[in-house]
Design an enzyme around this catalytic site. Structure first.
Site, short mmCIF file in Angstrom:
data_model
loop_
_atom_site.label_atom_id
_atom_site.label_comp_id
_atom_site.label_asym_id
_atom_site.label_seq_id
_atom_site.Cartn_x
_atom_site.Cartn_y
_atom_site.Cartn_z
NE ARG A 47 -3.89 -2.10 0.83
CZ ARG A 47 -4.00 -2.85 -0.27
NH1 ARG A 47 -3.48 -2.45 -1.41
NH2 ARG A 47 -4.64 -3.99 -0.26
CB CYS A 102 -1.72 -2.73 16.29
SG CYS A 102 -0.17 -2.30 17.07
CB SER A 158 -4.81 -8.76 9.71
OG SER A 158 -4.45 -9.57 8.61
P1 NAD Z 1 -2.30 -7.45 6.48
O1 NAD Z 1 -2.35 -8.65 7.32
O2 NAD Z 1 -3.30 -7.26 5.40
O3 NAD Z 1 -0.87 -7.34 5.75
C1 NAD Z 1 0.36 -7.48 6.45
C2 NAD Z 1 1.41 -8.03 5.50
O4 NAD Z 1 1.00 -9.33 5.04
C3 NAD Z 1 1.62 -7.18 4.25
O5 NAD Z 1 2.98 -7.13 3.95
C4 NAD Z 1 0.82 -7.92 3.18
O6 NAD Z 1 1.37 -7.76 1.89
C5 NAD Z 1 0.95 -9.38 3.62
N1 NAD Z 1 -0.22 -10.18 3.23
C6 NAD Z 1 -1.50 -9.74 3.07
N2 NAD Z 1 -2.30 -10.76 2.72
C7 NAD Z 1 -1.52 -11.87 2.67
C8 NAD Z 1 -1.77 -13.25 2.38
N3 NAD Z 1 -3.00 -13.68 2.06
N4 NAD Z 1 -0.76 -14.12 2.44
C9 NAD Z 1 0.48 -13.70 2.76
N5 NAD Z 1 0.79 -12.40 3.04
C10 NAD Z 1 -0.20 -11.50 3.01
O7 NAD Z 1 -2.31 -6.19 7.48
P2 NAD Z 1 -2.41 -4.65 7.12
O8 NAD Z 1 -3.80 -4.36 6.68
O9 NAD Z 1 -1.28 -4.22 6.26
O10 NAD Z 1 -2.14 -4.00 8.56
C11 NAD Z 1 -3.16 -3.83 9.53
C12 NAD Z 1 -3.17 -4.94 10.55
O11 NAD Z 1 -1.90 -5.04 11.17
C13 NAD Z 1 -4.16 -4.72 11.68
O12 NAD Z 1 -4.80 -5.94 11.96
C14 NAD Z 1 -3.30 -4.28 12.84
O13 NAD Z 1 -3.83 -4.55 14.11
C15 NAD Z 1 -2.06 -5.08 12.59
N6 NAD Z 1 -0.90 -4.51 13.26
C16 NAD Z 1 -0.40 -5.17 14.35
C17 NAD Z 1 0.68 -4.65 15.03
C18 NAD Z 1 1.26 -5.37 16.23
O14 NAD Z 1 2.39 -5.08 16.61
N7 NAD Z 1 0.53 -6.29 16.82
C19 NAD Z 1 1.27 -3.45 14.59
C20 NAD Z 1 0.75 -2.81 13.47
C21 NAD Z 1 -0.34 -3.36 12.80
#
Ligand code: NAD
Length: 500
Positions: free
Chosen positions: A178, A282, A227
């Protein structure tokens, strides 16, 4: 103008060759202003080979020289803070001061990593037996990888690569598709700071690139943030391939408001922590839990006008904007659908931000602040991580009921209690099954020299991010037993010695 982003492999920007791209949007207008290449498995493999070849030379740098690269990187971060922040705001939509904070919180981890020579000092026991000494040393894993989310495109990549590189690893960063600009700029800056080419590589991509990383036998450790469903998937697939994996997932952070809390301070804290960054954090407070109807009424009375008067706009509108647009139209539609479901399922929408629009930015992903009261635990808005400017209020009759809500929730990232009573706060700290806890602090994000991590469905694997844990995650222990000829006894031994 549409920018075609690249990968950064072997110190050079390289164009994507898979023919697949994802759109990078301007969230304030909805226009596409970039194309992010989505790597093929072959492109990922190439980056891993480059990293593998570069790693032994980097690990052979003496530790202080590695630390000096990090020192210079920190200087460059100060120099380029505003450039990075502008790139983050442009692609993510967060306000400019908030984007500076994104860089700052990563910079602090880079600063902590300057102390790596101290943190990697091993353990030593002399004379464990006559003439025999024993020591443990921490060695790099080899090639490690980081897979990071859209919401902190500078901070979280730095939380991953700074400690990993400081320990002598090479690194593959797979940032969010993104907002790819800031991670690429950070990698360029590491090279400018003196990191040998090929030690840090950025490969843009989606599931194809992630799977290629998870399955590759040359990657020894993977750090993921995103996520919960993807975190669980990455953890399962990565560990099945024999890797060390730590995954940080989603959240539903509860803030308990006791009857004795200072309501002015509580409302100030809630408004920033629930609506800052449009709730795309988060550690955002997602659920307010006032104890007793009188507390709840006072809270909603004070909070509602503040939510109605939030200043929402593009980052270009000035530094007094409270929050900006959501990252994509898909995120907007999902969150709006959840707000609709809350109304349908009987929650009271005390402030309805659904009608918000901004002249000149009608195509942007702006959602006004929404405040729900009388939310119950069976509603979708309570069960789902909303990740938007929506605060749910669940009224609890007693402190026990309030604590029980947070304890029973599937997530365990952050939580807070607002009270003036030390005993209540102490009881809460002791009993709550959540990784990061605030007392009169709504977003208790640990500083760089402590560790960051949740419990329950917010974290898969052990060891947290940054702080001392990062140096354990990105190294392996080797324990050495040494005996010199003066201590060697005559003869052979066929069984373990027993106490005489
Ligand atoms: P996301 O899970 O959609 O993506 C995270 C990463 O995974 C990205 O690099 C993406 O390209 C990759 N990804 C996405 N779909 C995938 C799939 N099907 N298979 C393999 N890889 C895949 O998350 P997001 O929307 O980018 O970020 C928001 C989420 O992150 C929220 O749920 C938030 O709570 C979480 N978050 C957690 C923390 C923490 O430390 N716990 C910190 C920041 C964000």
């Amino acid at each position: 103008m549409t920018t075609e982003h690249t990968h950064l492999i072997g110190g050079k920007h390289v164009k994507g060759t898979s023919g697949r791209f994802s759109d990078v949007f301007n969230p304030a207008t909805g226009e596409v202003h970039g194309k992010c290449p989505l790597a093929s498995a072959e492109e990922v493999r190439h980056a891993i080979e480059v990293a593998k070849a570069a790693q032994p030379g980097w690990a052979a740098f003496n530790q202080q020289r590695r630390a000096r690269v990090m020192m210079e990187f920190v200087r460059l971060l100060h120099r380029d803070m505003d450039k990075l922040a502008e790139a983050i705001s442009r692609e993510h939509g967060k306000t400019f001061p908030d984007a500076q904070g994104d860089v700052q919180r990563g910079l602090e981890v880079a600063e902590f990593c300057i102390a790596t020579p101290h943190l990697l000092k091993g353990e030593y026991s002399d004379s464990v037996s006559p003439g025999m000494d024993m020591f443990s040393m921490r060695q790099p894993i080899g090639v490690a990888a980081g897979i990071t989310p859209f919401n902190f495109p500078a901070m979280i990549p730095m939380w991953k690569f700074c400690p990993a590189l400081s320990c002598g690893n090479a690194f593959i960063l797979k940032p969010s598709e993104r907002d790819p600009s800031a991670p690429l700029m950070l990698a360029e800056m590491m090279i400018e700071a003196g990191l040998p080419e090929g030690v840090l590589n950025v490969v843009n991509g989606d599931k194809v690139a992630v799977d290629a990383i998870l399955d590759d036998t040359d990657i020894g450790a993977v750090g993921f943030v995103g996520s919960t469903p993807i975190a669980h998937y990455v953890y399962s697939r990565g560990t099945a391939a024999g890797k060390r994996v730590q995954c940080f997932g989603g959240a539903k952070n509860h803030m308990i408001v006791m009857p004795d809390a200072d309501m002015g301070q509580t409302v100030d804290a809630l408004i920033g922590s629930a609506y800052g960054a449009a709730g795309e954090r988060c550690m955002a407070v997602a659920v307010a839990v006032p104890v007793g109807d009188d507390t709840a009424d006072r809270l909603i009375d004070k909070l509602a006008p503040r939510v109605e008067n939030l200043k929402i706009g593009p980052y270009t509108a000035g530094n007094d904007v409270d929050f900006g647009p959501l990252v994509t139209r898909a995120a907007y539609d999902r969150i709006r659908g959840l707000v609709d479901s809350g109304v349908e399922q009987g929650a009271r929408l005390a402030v309805d931000g659904r009608g918000f629009s901004l002249q000149g930015y009608e195509g942007g992903n702006f959602l006004g602040g929404c405040l729900f009261d009388h939310v119950t635990t069976d509603m979708e808005i309570y069960k789902e991580e909303i990740f938007g400017p929506v605060l749910c209020t669940v009224r609890a009759k007693t402190y026990e009921e309030a604590v029980g809500l947070a304890v029973d929730n599937e997530y365990g990232n952050g939580t807070a209690i607002f009270t003036r009573d030390g005993d209540t706060a102490r009881d809460f700290i002791t009993r709550i099954n959540v990784g990061m806890v605030g007392v009169n602090v709504p977003i208790p994000v640990p500083l760089a020299y402590h560790t960051f991590g949740g419990w329950k469905a917010s974290h898969f694997g052990d060891l947290n991010q940054h702080g001392p844990d990062a140096f354990r995650f990105y190294t392996r222990t080797k324990t050495v037993t040494v005996r010199w000829p003066s201590g060697v006894k005559e003869g052979s031994q066929f069984s373990f010695p027993v106490m005489e």
